[in-house]
Design an enzyme around this catalytic site. Structure first.
Site, PDB file in Angstrom:
ATOM      1  CE1 TYR A 196      -5.489   5.093  13.058  1.00 30.57           C
ATOM      2  CE2 TYR A 196      -5.173   6.264  11.001  1.00 30.57           C
ATOM      3  CZ  TYR A 196      -4.879   5.206  11.829  1.00 30.57           C
ATOM      4  OH  TYR A 196      -3.984   4.247  11.435  1.00 30.57           O
ATOM      5  CB  ILE A 223      -8.334   2.231  10.014  1.00 29.26           C
ATOM      6  CG1 ILE A 223      -7.642   2.237   8.648  1.00 29.26           C
ATOM      7  CG2 ILE A 223      -7.452   2.828  11.093  1.00 29.26           C
ATOM      8  CD1 ILE A 223      -7.296   3.629   8.145  1.00 29.26           C
ATOM      9  CG  PHE A 245       0.276   8.980   5.608  1.00 32.21           C
ATOM     10  CD1 PHE A 245       0.076   7.735   6.193  1.00 32.21           C
ATOM     11  CD2 PHE A 245      -0.724   9.486   4.800  1.00 32.21           C
ATOM     12  CE1 PHE A 245      -1.076   7.008   5.973  1.00 32.21           C
ATOM     13  CE2 PHE A 245      -1.893   8.770   4.566  1.00 32.21           C
ATOM     14  CZ  PHE A 245      -2.065   7.529   5.153  1.00 32.21           C
ATOM     15  CG  ASP A 246       3.188   3.769   6.565  1.00 30.46           C
ATOM     16  OD1 ASP A 246       4.366   3.518   6.281  1.00 30.46           O
ATOM     17  OD2 ASP A 246       2.507   3.074   7.349  1.00 30.46           O
ATOM     18  CG  PHE A 274      -4.626  15.764  29.594  1.00 29.80           C
ATOM     19  CD1 PHE A 274      -3.500  15.680  30.409  1.00 29.80           C
ATOM     20  CD2 PHE A 274      -4.685  14.955  28.468  1.00 29.80           C
ATOM     21  CE1 PHE A 274      -2.460  14.831  30.103  1.00 29.80           C
ATOM     22  CE2 PHE A 274      -3.648  14.087  28.152  1.00 29.80           C
ATOM     23  CZ  PHE A 274      -2.528  14.021  28.978  1.00 29.80           C
ATOM     24  CE1 TYR A 284       1.046   1.418   4.194  1.00 30.75           C
ATOM     25  CE2 TYR A 284       1.052  -0.964   4.348  1.00 30.75           C
ATOM     26  CZ  TYR A 284       1.430   0.270   4.834  1.00 30.75           C
ATOM     27  OH  TYR A 284       2.204   0.340   5.957  1.00 30.75           O
TER      28      TYR A 284
END
Length: 304
Positions: free
Chosen positions: A230, A204, A184-185, A239, A174
């Site tokens: 995602y 995913i 990105f990959d 936080f 892929y």
């Protein structure tokens, strides 16, 4: 109340779709009153989710888990606390005390295994714990990087995947790109196809769905919206803590990616969102949250 933990020799087994047993805890008035180890009786997130529902399990504590498996658990009404590791009994006690943080499924771009999470690490041994974030209700459609709170809008359960390759071990090459064409990959760059069980929650959902009915040798191009990848960023995963309470944080800068650890010792990747004179704000959302992704997928082999 019943809590199940993916189980292997006293510890939390790290791959939900491959777990061979669960330890099931009966809880009354906030305390464990009994426990037993049961066999998984099947492979794949649909079978495992059905098993847990049949055992009247309310909460699952596990390590790595993909979006498809999260959807199956949500549909079965099982609350999810993912990203846990270490001693199973201690994890249950930490959950009952509100100290176990759901860090989500994975820390890789789009699959569960095969790559170190080290690309998030910057060498800072930043310890401490995330406060005020305990595991919310299981929420299908999110892959990782946050603890999805209850009532998470738009996360509804998704139907089980169908197709000739579901339940089979597939090997794919892929290339993943953003909408502007930036890669990105790529498995081609690594020279090794990615191997996974289609529909077992290791990928995913959008990637899984694309492969489900492909033929060996076929190449497809898919465009995935965030809901198929995602999910959208969760504001509850941002936080702020006092710098004085987090040794090492005084040396961090906005934009850095590091690991924090919670009180149970679970590592989870975060990005420094902002830093003031006395406080520092972290974002535990997955770096791909909210992004549309494109994949060119080549099915290399299907193992029966």
């Amino acid at each position: 109340m019943k809590i199940a933990v993916t189980y292997d020799n006293g510890n939390i087994f790290q791959h939900f779709g491959r777990t061979e047993s669960f330890k099931v805890y009966e809880v009354e008035n906030g305390s464990v009153v009994s426990s037993e180890v049961i066999g998984s009786n099947g492979v794949g997130h649909g079978a495992l989710a059905g098993l847990l529902a049949g055992q009247s399990v309310d909460v699952l504590i596990c390590g790595g888990i993909g979006g498809g498996a999260q959807a199956a658990l949500a549909e079965a009404g099982v609350e999810l606390c993912a990203g846990a590791q270490g001693d199973a009994d201690q994890a249950v006690e930490a959950y009952l005390k509100g100290e176990l943080v759901s860090t989500g499924a994975n820390c890789d771009h789009h699959h569960e295994e095969g790559h170190s999470c080290g690309h998030h690490e910057d060498g800072n041994g930043c310890g401490g714990h995330e406060e005020g974030h305990s595991c919310g209700s299981g929420c299908g459609g999110h892959e990782e990087g946050h603890s999805c709170g209850s009532g998470c809008g738009g996360c509804g359960s998704q139907p089980a995947l169908t197709g000739r390759n579901v339940g089979k071990t597939c090997r794919t090459h892929y290339l993943g790109t953003f909408n502007d064409g930036t890669p990105f990959d790529s498995s081609y760059d690594r020279g090794e196809p990615l191997e996974f069980v289609c529909g077992a929650g290791q990928m995913i959902r959008g990637f899984d769905a694309a492969v489900a009915d492909m033929e060996v040798g076929q190449i497809v191009d898919v465009h995935l919206m965030p809901e198929e990848a995602y999910g959208m960023p969760d504001p509850n995963a941002v936080f702020t803590v006092e710098i004085a309470q987090l040794p090492g944080s005084e040396d961090l800068e906005a934009g850095q990616q590091v690991y924090l650890t919670n009180q149970y010792g679970q590592p989870f990747p975060v990005k420094v969102a902002a830093k003031g004179e006395t406080t520092i704000t972290f974002d535990a959302n997955h770096e791909m949250a909210g992004k549309e992704l494109n994949f060119r997928i080549e099915l290399v082999e299907v193992k029966e």
